[in-house]
Design an enzyme around this catalytic site. Sequence first.
Site, short mmCIF file in Angstrom:
data_model
loop_
_atom_site.label_atom_id
_atom_site.label_comp_id
_atom_site.label_asym_id
_atom_site.label_seq_id
_atom_site.Cartn_x
_atom_site.Cartn_y
_atom_site.Cartn_z
N HIS A 258 0.74 -1.17 0.04
CA HIS A 258 -0.04 -0.03 0.04
C HIS A 258 0.95 1.19 0.04
O HIS A 258 0.19 2.44 -0.24
CB HIS A 258 -1.08 0.12 1.19
CG HIS A 258 -2.23 0.69 1.22
ND1 HIS A 258 -2.25 1.98 0.14
CD2 HIS A 258 -3.46 0.48 1.49
CE1 HIS A 258 -3.45 2.29 0.23
NE2 HIS A 258 -4.17 1.45 1.05
N ALA A 259 2.20 1.19 0.29
CA ALA A 259 3.06 2.42 0.29
C ALA A 259 3.32 2.63 -1.32
O ALA A 259 3.83 3.70 -1.44
CB ALA A 259 4.26 2.09 1.03
#
Length: 468
Positions: A139-140
């Site tokens: 998700h980064a």
Amino acid sequence: MGLVAAPDLPFLLTESRATPMHVGGLQVFELPEGAGPTWLREQFEAMLAHDDIAPLFRQRPYRSVRTGGQWAWREDDELDIEYHVRHSALPEPGRVRELLALGSRLHGSLLDRQRPLWEFHLIEGLEGNRFAAYTKVHHAMVDGVSALRLLERWLSTDPTAVVPPAWAARPKRDRPAGEGGASPLDLLLGTAKGAVDIVGVAPTMLRSARRALEEELAAFPFKAPPTMLNVHITGARRIAAQTWSLARVKAVAKASDATLNDIVLAMCAGALRSYLIEQGELPEESLTAMVPVSLRTDDSAGGNAVGAVLTSLATDTAEPSWRLARIRESMSIAKGTLSGLSPVQVLALSASNMFATPLVSMLGGGEGMRPPFNIIISNVPGPRSPLYLNGARLQGIYPVSIPYHGQALNITLTSYVDNLEIGLTGCRRRVPHLQRLLAHLESSLVELEVAVGLSSGTSKRNGPPADA
């Protein structure tokens, strides 16, 4: 490649073995007509042959003295494509149940931070002349909107087209004349304006807090009751997925003068109410949902550009039409807080809605305490036209998201052509019988149809619920 951007950093900082911070997706394809037994193997080998990898898929996180101990991105000059791209097969009988069992296991494992943070699995043996793909990306690196954009860029609307894999480098887009980079003065002015914008958020936050105290349907952090979903979790995952006709949901929205998202929230609220009653865990107070809002203003397919609003789910209300009316009012209040704000102010206000989430997660879930909110319900618009992978038609897209300490269940939805695809991701231990939520979602939609006069109560399920 530079430091990890501030909106992306929390997903690295809060990750642990129990809380992997990657998003994923299961895509189901129909084999092309006339495809032989080696067709999928040939596709896999062709994917491995692409060694020109896009920068997003070459970057990996690191930190050192040179970065001041901060997380940064750097290019992996030893990228092993055969590690990231894998070929799997389902056990007999190759049902959706077996596919979701495999997806659940794959989704529960951490991505290796010594490598770029993504995996792609090509999966054969699915019944009905089909195959699947499971993708997970940290998700980064992407949010829900950018993940779907990557999917659309990978596949084609032309069934005869031959497409490169999703991670292949694309030609750089030429900048239009006069679209140069920002000057130092532009950057200075932009920073100053941003600071002024953030200061302007304080009155809005105070108004929201005061309204939350005065109005039952005005949501605010920590107004939610503690529930069985807001607990410490384990690293094992269970996923469930189902397809609904988008026309059914739109018909209810039209008949009730509501938005599509209002109906989606009402479906989820009714399902959660029934599920918690079944578990003997329904609180007297209404659940609160965090609803992500995309802030992306360009066609980029990387990073995070997401805001958030909080809304009541009116789960303390038994009557479905009244529950929908209360959800609509609560969402109207939430949207009103964003009205007239600049993008920077929306981001700052969203951060205030989510500020305690990483802290609660790192503290183990805050069991027994009032959580910032009870559940995340995310609705991401998907492709409107049928997509193809070298002649194989994409049949369905099932999002797989992130539970974490304090949030044992996540509901993510996307649309694809004429369908609404719902993916449930839960902690295997803390959310028992996850598949029952699919049946409750169907029952909740039927209740709404009856309430607005579209149905006599006969179920119109598109297919049996599937879980793993």
